[in-house]
Write a protein that holds these residues in place. Sequence first.
Motif, PDB file in Angstrom:
ATOM      1  N   GLN A   1       0.795  -1.220   0.000  1.00  0.00           N
ATOM      2  CA  GLN A   1       0.000   0.000   0.000  1.00  0.00           C
ATOM      3  C   GLN A   1       0.836   1.283   0.000  1.00  0.00           C
ATOM      4  O   GLN A   1       0.426   2.308  -0.564  1.00  0.00           O
ATOM      5  CB  GLN A   1      -0.952   0.000   1.198  1.00  0.00           C
ATOM      6  CG  GLN A   1      -0.306  -0.117   2.559  1.00  0.00           C
ATOM      7  CD  GLN A   1      -1.350  -0.202   3.660  1.00  0.00           C
ATOM      8  OE1 GLN A   1      -2.513   0.112   3.463  1.00  0.00           O
ATOM      9  NE2 GLN A   1      -0.925  -0.640   4.839  1.00  0.00           N
ATOM     10  N   GLU A   2       2.025   1.234   0.608  1.00  0.00           N
ATOM     11  CA  GLU A   2       2.863   2.444   0.651  1.00  0.00           C
ATOM     12  C   GLU A   2       3.393   2.817  -0.724  1.00  0.00           C
ATOM     13  O   GLU A   2       3.700   3.989  -0.982  1.00  0.00           O
ATOM     14  CB  GLU A   2       4.023   2.244   1.623  1.00  0.00           C
ATOM     15  CG  GLU A   2       3.593   2.052   3.070  1.00  0.00           C
ATOM     16  CD  GLU A   2       2.792   3.239   3.587  1.00  0.00           C
ATOM     17  OE1 GLU A   2       3.086   4.387   3.173  1.00  0.00           O
ATOM     18  OE2 GLU A   2       1.867   3.037   4.395  1.00  0.00           O
ATOM     19  N   SER A   3       3.504   1.819  -1.587  1.00  0.00           N
ATOM     20  CA  SER A   3       4.052   2.091  -2.920  1.00  0.00           C
ATOM     21  C   SER A   3       2.977   2.444  -3.937  1.00  0.00           C
ATOM     22  O   SER A   3       3.290   2.769  -5.089  1.00  0.00           O
ATOM     23  CB  SER A   3       4.850   0.882  -3.423  1.00  0.00           C
ATOM     24  OG  SER A   3       4.000  -0.243  -3.562  1.00  0.00           O
TER      25      SER A   3
ATOM     26  N   ARG B   1      -4.511   2.785  -4.280  1.00  0.00           N
ATOM     27  CA  ARG B   1      -4.860   2.273  -2.943  1.00  0.00           C
ATOM     28  C   ARG B   1      -6.375   2.100  -2.819  1.00  0.00           C
ATOM     29  O   ARG B   1      -6.848   1.147  -2.203  1.00  0.00           O
ATOM     30  CB  ARG B   1      -4.345   3.223  -1.866  1.00  0.00           C
ATOM     31  CG  ARG B   1      -2.869   3.069  -1.565  1.00  0.00           C
ATOM     32  CD  ARG B   1      -2.505   3.687  -0.230  1.00  0.00           C
ATOM     33  NE  ARG B   1      -2.751   5.136  -0.219  1.00  0.00           N
ATOM     34  CZ  ARG B   1      -1.847   6.035  -0.595  1.00  0.00           C
ATOM     35  NH1 ARG B   1      -0.641   5.643  -1.020  1.00  0.00           N
ATOM     36  NH2 ARG B   1      -2.137   7.325  -0.539  1.00  0.00           N
TER      37      ARG B   1
END
Length: 311
Positions: free
Chosen positions: A22-24, A30
């Motif tokens: 999710q951070e990428s 997302r």
Amino acid sequence: MPATKRPDDTPASIEERVVARQESLSAAERKVARYLADHPDEVAFSSAETLGRATETSDATVIRTVKALGYSGLPALKKILQGTVRERLTPAGRFGKDLDDLGDDPDQVLSRVLTESIDLLERARGTIRPDSFAAAVSMLVGAREIVVLGYGGLGMLGTYLALRLSRLRLRARSAVTSGFLLADELLPLTEDDVLVVVAHQIVPTEIDVALRHAHDVRAKVILVTDMLAEALGDRVSVTLSAPAGNSQLFSLQAATLAVFDALILAIAVQDREPALLALTLMNRLRGELRGDPLPADDTRTSRRRNGSRRA
């Protein structure tokens, strides 16, 4: 890029992939990823365009997100999710999920089953129409013969109903044979008979054929069901809707048994004297089988005189 397999070398689930990546992902990605993880059943059978509309993004964003999660494309993800859906819909898959939900504490299992059963009985108050129940009782009392048809566990419940009806000296039998052998069970049906069909979610070929035959010979049909009232409503004389569990627990038959017991008691109330005579003779027979001495006032003559309640 985060791994697409767990340490035990099994593929990571879509939920695990979303958490790991999710951070990428961009904000739009997302949003799509969260939808994919939260709605696997819908995703399994949706197009990229449909998913784009559902997430208020675009089909291109959906495809880009799927690839960012480690899948070769949307078809690959859908194939995996469809397999999961099929597994969950099989009896073994559903039962396995039910066991996981119940836990391993016997007291908790008992409490859960009792709670679910009470809920089913309460729901039955609203799903069974009084006029339909009264009509079913009238049909059974007036039948030349009653045939109860059901399969699997419902077939066993049908045998229970037929036994209880027989103990009221009604001509009743259960039909649980399948394939060609069922023809012998259906052949004697006439317009004076009643066919009781017990089927909750599935209409096997045998029941379909039995309903057609009942229609051809003008036999009355009582359907006891959970989910088939609308599908079979125009093919039966009366429907008794008996809830049989929900998605949170494997099928429970408390309401089905309650319907059967209520039918038996309603028939006994309507035909009180024959019912009491049947009970008296049943107790006498059981006593003889135990070896009890016969009372001075032997009822064998009464037995011969009254015989069955139906010619």
